[in-house]
Design a protein around this motif. Structure first.
Motif, PDB file in Angstrom:
ATOM      1  N   SER A  24      27.334 -13.603  34.358  1.00 32.89           N
ATOM      2  CA  SER A  24      26.172 -12.975  33.725  1.00 32.89           C
ATOM      3  C   SER A  24      25.975 -11.521  34.129  1.00 32.89           C
ATOM      4  O   SER A  24      25.822 -10.656  33.288  1.00 32.89           O
ATOM      5  N   GLY A  61      23.430  -4.657  37.343  1.00 30.08           N
ATOM      6  CA  GLY A  61      23.002  -5.911  36.720  1.00 30.08           C
ATOM      7  C   GLY A  61      21.994  -5.725  35.613  1.00 30.08           C
ATOM      8  O   GLY A  61      21.446  -6.696  35.114  1.00 30.08           O
ATOM      9  N   THR A  63      20.697  -3.376  31.964  1.00 34.90           N
ATOM     10  CA  THR A  63      21.202  -2.568  30.853  1.00 34.90           C
ATOM     11  C   THR A  63      21.028  -1.072  31.109  1.00 34.90           C
ATOM     12  O   THR A  63      21.907  -0.285  30.757  1.00 34.90           O
ATOM     13  N   ALA A  93      27.283   0.350  28.543  1.00 31.45           N
ATOM     14  CA  ALA A  93      27.935   1.477  29.218  1.00 31.45           C
ATOM     15  C   ALA A  93      28.904   2.180  28.276  1.00 31.45           C
ATOM     16  O   ALA A  93      28.913   3.420  28.185  1.00 31.45           O
ATOM     17  N   TRP A 111      37.731   0.584  22.114  1.00 34.75           N
ATOM     18  CA  TRP A 111      38.383  -0.707  21.874  1.00 34.75           C
ATOM     19  C   TRP A 111      37.474  -1.791  22.417  1.00 34.75           C
ATOM     20  O   TRP A 111      37.160  -1.803  23.616  1.00 34.75           O
ATOM     21  N   ALA A 113      36.986  -5.954  22.693  1.00 30.85           N
ATOM     22  CA  ALA A 113      37.736  -7.213  22.580  1.00 30.85           C
ATOM     23  C   ALA A 113      37.081  -8.195  21.607  1.00 30.85           C
ATOM     24  O   ALA A 113      37.770  -8.899  20.861  1.00 30.85           O
ATOM     25  N   ARG A 114      35.764  -8.240  21.623  1.00 25.13           N
ATOM     26  CA  ARG A 114      35.079  -9.237  20.783  1.00 25.13           C
ATOM     27  C   ARG A 114      35.005  -8.766  19.326  1.00 25.13           C
ATOM     28  O   ARG A 114      35.349  -7.628  19.011  1.00 25.13           O
ATOM     29  N   THR A 121      24.534  -7.741  25.980  1.00 32.29           N
ATOM     30  CA  THR A 121      23.368  -7.877  25.115  1.00 32.29           C
ATOM     31  C   THR A 121      23.940  -8.574  23.891  1.00 32.29           C
ATOM     32  O   THR A 121      24.986  -8.169  23.392  1.00 32.29           O
ATOM     33  N   LEU A 133      20.613 -13.601  23.404  1.00 35.25           N
ATOM     34  CA  LEU A 133      21.251 -14.593  24.284  1.00 35.25           C
ATOM     35  C   LEU A 133      21.731 -13.953  25.582  1.00 35.25           C
ATOM     36  O   LEU A 133      22.131 -14.634  26.508  1.00 35.25           O
ATOM     37  N   ALA A 135      20.987  -9.936  27.710  1.00 35.82           N
ATOM     38  CA  ALA A 135      19.847  -9.204  28.271  1.00 35.82           C
ATOM     39  C   ALA A 135      18.619  -9.410  27.400  1.00 35.82           C
ATOM     40  O   ALA A 135      18.695  -9.394  26.169  1.00 35.82           O
ATOM     41  N   ASN A 136      17.477  -9.601  28.047  1.00 37.29           N
ATOM     42  CA  ASN A 136      16.243  -9.893  27.324  1.00 37.29           C
ATOM     43  C   ASN A 136      15.203  -8.789  27.493  1.00 37.29           C
ATOM     44  O   ASN A 136      14.558  -8.379  26.536  1.00 37.29           O
ATOM     45  N   TRP A 137      15.079  -8.304  28.755  1.00 36.14           N
ATOM     46  CA  TRP A 137      13.998  -7.374  29.058  1.00 36.14           C
ATOM     47  C   TRP A 137      14.516  -5.966  29.322  1.00 36.14           C
ATOM     48  O   TRP A 137      15.663  -5.783  29.760  1.00 36.14           O
ATOM     49  N   GLN A 139      13.937  -3.669  32.044  1.00 37.08           N
ATOM     50  CA  GLN A 139      13.369  -3.829  33.386  1.00 37.08           C
ATOM     51  C   GLN A 139      13.011  -2.461  33.968  1.00 37.08           C
ATOM     52  O   GLN A 139      13.425  -1.429  33.460  1.00 37.08           O
ATOM     53  N   PRO A 271      41.341  -6.177  22.160  1.00 37.24           N
ATOM     54  CA  PRO A 271      41.370  -6.312  23.617  1.00 37.24           C
ATOM     55  C   PRO A 271      42.389  -5.364  24.233  1.00 37.24           C
ATOM     56  O   PRO A 271      43.516  -5.267  23.739  1.00 37.24           O
TER      57      PRO A 271
HETATM   58  C1  LIG Z   1      21.877 -14.166  30.352  1.00 39.10           C
HETATM   59  C2  LIG Z   1      21.728 -12.720  30.699  1.00 39.10           C
HETATM   60  C3  LIG Z   1      20.469 -12.178  30.832  1.00 39.10           C
HETATM   61  C4  LIG Z   1      20.320 -10.835  31.175  1.00 39.10           C
HETATM   62  N1  LIG Z   1      19.069 -10.315  31.231  1.00 39.10           N
HETATM   63  C5  LIG Z   1      18.918  -8.989  31.423  1.00 39.10           C
HETATM   64  C6  LIG Z   1      17.652  -8.398  31.259  1.00 39.10           C
HETATM   65  O1  LIG Z   1      16.671  -9.070  30.932  1.00 39.10           O
HETATM   66  N2  LIG Z   1      17.537  -7.061  31.461  1.00 39.10           N
HETATM   67  C7  LIG Z   1      18.613  -6.284  31.796  1.00 39.10           C
HETATM   68  O2  LIG Z   1      18.442  -5.073  31.972  1.00 39.10           O
HETATM   69  N3  LIG Z   1      19.837  -6.828  31.922  1.00 39.10           N
HETATM   70  C8  LIG Z   1      20.019  -8.148  31.732  1.00 39.10           C
HETATM   71  N4  LIG Z   1      21.256  -8.695  31.792  1.00 39.10           N
HETATM   72  C9  LIG Z   1      22.384  -7.867  32.243  1.00 39.10           C
HETATM   73  C10 LIG Z   1      22.856  -6.907  31.153  1.00 39.10           C
HETATM   74  O3  LIG Z   1      23.119  -7.632  29.986  1.00 39.10           O
HETATM   75  C11 LIG Z   1      24.120  -6.211  31.629  1.00 39.10           C
HETATM   76  O4  LIG Z   1      23.907  -5.636  32.903  1.00 39.10           O
HETATM   77  C12 LIG Z   1      24.572  -5.084  30.693  1.00 39.10           C
HETATM   78  O5  LIG Z   1      24.433  -5.449  29.344  1.00 39.10           O
HETATM   79  C13 LIG Z   1      26.017  -4.754  31.026  1.00 39.10           C
HETATM   80  O6  LIG Z   1      26.505  -3.713  30.218  1.00 39.10           O
HETATM   81  P1  LIG Z   1      27.983  -3.194  30.452  1.00 39.10           P
HETATM   82  O7  LIG Z   1      28.260  -2.207  29.400  1.00 39.10           O
HETATM   83  O8  LIG Z   1      28.160  -2.802  31.868  1.00 39.10           O
HETATM   84  O9  LIG Z   1      28.917  -4.483  30.275  1.00 39.10           O
HETATM   85  P2  LIG Z   1      29.111  -5.401  28.984  1.00 39.10           P
HETATM   86  O10 LIG Z   1      27.877  -5.469  28.196  1.00 39.10           O
HETATM   87  O11 LIG Z   1      29.703  -6.661  29.455  1.00 39.10           O
HETATM   88  O12 LIG Z   1      30.165  -4.586  28.121  1.00 39.10           O
HETATM   89  C14 LIG Z   1      31.534  -4.634  28.391  1.00 39.10           C
HETATM   90  C15 LIG Z   1      32.268  -4.773  27.083  1.00 39.10           C
HETATM   91  O13 LIG Z   1      33.667  -4.757  27.361  1.00 39.10           O
HETATM   92  C16 LIG Z   1      34.298  -5.685  26.504  1.00 39.10           C
HETATM   93  N5  LIG Z   1      35.582  -6.018  27.117  1.00 39.10           N
HETATM   94  C17 LIG Z   1      35.822  -6.744  28.235  1.00 39.10           C
HETATM   95  N6  LIG Z   1      37.139  -6.771  28.486  1.00 39.10           N
HETATM   96  C18 LIG Z   1      37.733  -6.042  27.513  1.00 39.10           C
HETATM   97  C19 LIG Z   1      39.085  -5.698  27.230  1.00 39.10           C
HETATM   98  N7  LIG Z   1      40.100  -6.104  28.004  1.00 39.10           N
HETATM   99  N8  LIG Z   1      39.344  -4.931  26.140  1.00 39.10           N
HETATM  100  C20 LIG Z   1      38.333  -4.497  25.330  1.00 39.10           C
HETATM  101  N9  LIG Z   1      37.037  -4.804  25.553  1.00 39.10           N
HETATM  102  C21 LIG Z   1      36.747  -5.560  26.641  1.00 39.10           C
HETATM  103  C22 LIG Z   1      33.323  -6.845  26.430  1.00 39.10           C
HETATM  104  O14 LIG Z   1      33.558  -7.646  25.295  1.00 39.10           O
HETATM  105  C23 LIG Z   1      31.992  -6.092  26.376  1.00 39.10           C
HETATM  106  O15 LIG Z   1      31.600  -5.844  25.041  1.00 39.10           O
HETATM  107  C24 LIG Z   1      21.451 -10.021  31.422  1.00 39.10           C
HETATM  108  C25 LIG Z   1      22.720 -10.564  31.267  1.00 39.10           C
HETATM  109  C26 LIG Z   1      22.861 -11.897  30.905  1.00 39.10           C
HETATM  110  C27 LIG Z   1      24.241 -12.444  30.712  1.00 39.10           C
END
Ligand SMILES: Cc1cc2nc3c(=O)[nH]c(=O)nc-3n(C[C@H](O)[C@H](O)[C@H](O)COP(=O)(O)OP(=O)(O)OC[C@H]3O[C@@H](n4cnc5c(N)ncnc54)[C@H](O)[C@@H]3O)c2cc1C
Length: 408
Positions: A24, A61, A63, A93, A111, A113-114, A121, A133, A135-137, A139, A271
């Motif tokens: 998560s 941890g 957004t 990010a 690029w 993957a999904r 988010t 499903l 990130a929700n808030w 913060q 990916p």
């Molecule tokens: C259930 C849950 C509840 C949460 N609640 C909150 C909240 O209320 N408030 C809050 O601020 N944060 C919350 N978070 C945390 C928040 O969602 C994350 O910290 C934030 O979205 C992370 O962003 P990121 O860009 O670092 O990573 P990600 O959002 O994971 O983005 C990384 C991207 O890289 C892609 N990727 C991975 N590997 C590859 C590859 N090899 N090639 C190409 N693409 C790839 C993934 O598909 C993804 O789209 C929650 C998370 C979860 C799971």
């Protein structure tokens, strides 16, 4: 007599099993510290940088931490005069980095993957409403840069008071217990796990009872992390973030994500498997071909990187590999339930104890999104192994029963 409550629709997350998340949010294990987050985000030479929520020393941890790290990586690439940048991942990010670079005239390709943008988010439509499903808030609301963007967009945001949940089927925690826990964690040995602190405490629990301590830890740390307490760092495993003016977005995070992604070149179902760094650029290779650029910003989550989903040539430097071995992620899962009528008391946020002692779940009343009675449940801890099995419908039905039984 009124008819039985009807479930209109449901959705269930599977973050633990999702190959592009494998958990998560990032956490610090017992041998690590915030320095590992900094190490992971340190540029690798002049052409590669890992960004993402896990690299933020103080807002990991979340957004807005991810967003800030995306901006930092973009500034780094722009300062070096890179004209073409490859970004791995279209989460917060990656989108932040791409948005800033694109606005600055840099050619960017993401690029992803999904087959969707947003990463952890994750918008989902349930019975005619849009929910999250992942990130929700928003913060740490007052200092949250994404909250300012949401305000500019005129999004409707609703406050949640995490400090005052309605406790269903359980007792509120005694005053002073949290302070005692935090004191004990802060003074633990540098490489102690939370379980070590707990074991010592339980040998001499007064003035609390062992049951109170267990329940508090289950509610505050297990729910917040979803990771084994023997692994989680005592000093750094209970990071701040929740309960600082948090607000959720009616219509979901997708409203922010779509805004950030407007006009960005995102290649879905791409990916990345391999990143080669040459003296004059980088070459990204994946299932869908190759991409050449001057620099790469990699935002894949920690467990995905640690699992070797992307190989690096030359290999990641030692500090980055060490950081990946000391950081990790837990598992917190969500369920969204929409009903034809409300059967629970009005409050906003609920903590449910049960069905047995250490089974704790937390619930948001999200009915304000569109007026349809809606609950968003968060689950973590060992009981997920039993609860989160079978089809989504089965999981949703089990989760709904936990709440229903608590309301009585
Ligand atoms: C259930 C849950 C509840 C949460 N609640 C909150 C909240 O209320 N408030 C809050 O601020 N944060 C919350 N978070 C945390 C928040 O969602 C994350 O910290 C934030 O979205 C992370 O962003 P990121 O860009 O670092 O990573 P990600 O959002 O994971 O983005 C990384 C991207 O890289 C892609 N990727 C991975 N590997 C590859 C590859 N090899 N090639 C190409 N693409 C790839 C993934 O598909 C993804 O789209 C929650 C998370 C979860 C799971």
């Amino acid at each position: 007599m009124s008819h039985p409550v009807q479930l209109l629709g449901s959705a269930v997350s599977r973050w633990g099993a999702d190959p592009w998340a494998l958990g998560s949010w990032s956490l610090i294990g017992r041998h690590g510290g915030p320095r590992d987050r900094v190490a992971l985000g340190t540029p690798i030479g002049g052409r590669v940088r890992i960004a993402g929520e896990a690299t933020h020393a103080t807002r990991a941890g979340m957004t807005h931490g991810a967003y800030e790290q995306g901006l930092a990586a973009a500034a780094w690439a722009a300062d070096r005069g890179h004209a073409r940048v490859a970004v791995v991942g279209a989460g917060m990010a990656g989108l932040a980095a791409a948005r800033a670079l694109t606005d600055g005239g840099v050619e960017v390709t993401i690029w992803e993957a999904r087959d969707r943008i947003g990463g952890r988010t994750a918008g989902v439509d349930v019975a005619g409403g849009a929910f999250d499903l992942g990130a929700n808030w928003l913060q740490q609301y007052d200092e949250n840069v994404l909250a300012r963007i949401a305000e500019d967009l005129g999004l409707t945001m609703i406050v949640t008071d995490f400090n005052d949940p309605l406790v269903l089927r359980g007792e509120p925690f005694p005053d002073g217990l949290e302070d005692d826990l935090r004191r004990r964690l802060a003074s633990a040995a540098p490489d102690a796990g939370i379980a070590d602190v707990l074991d010592a405490w339980l040998r001499d629990p007064a003035p609390w009872t062992a049951a109170e301590i267990h329940r508090f830890v289950a509610a505050e740390i297990v729910m917040d992390a979803g990771a084994p307490l023997s692994w989680l760092s005592a000093r750094h495993g209970f990071e701040p973030g929740v309960g600082e003016g948090d607000r959720w977005i009616a219509g979901g995070y997708r409203l922010l994500v779509r805004h950030l992604a407007t006009g960005i070149d995102v290649r879905l179902r791409h990916p990345a498997r391999h990143l080669l760094t040459l003296p004059d650029g980088v070459v990204l290779t994946g299932d869908a071909g190759t991409l050449r650029a001057d620099a790469a910003i990699v935002t894949a989550p920690v467990p995905v990187l640690a699992a070797g989903a992307i190989t690096f040539d030359p290999p990641l430097p030692e500090p980055h590999r060490t950081a990946l071995s000391r950081l990790g992620a837990g598992r917190v899962e969500k369920v969204i339930l929409r009903f034809d009528r409300r059967f629970w008391p009005e409050h906003g946020y609920y903590r449910v104890h049960g069905p047995s002692e250490l089974c704790i779940s937390e619930w948001l009343d999200a009915s304000a999104a569109d007026g349809v009675p809606t609950l968003v449940g968060l689950f973590a801890g060992p009981w997920l192994d039993d609860l989160w099995t079978g089809t989504d419908r089965e999981v949703a039905a089990r989760a709904a029963e936990v709440f229903r039984a608590a309301v009585g």
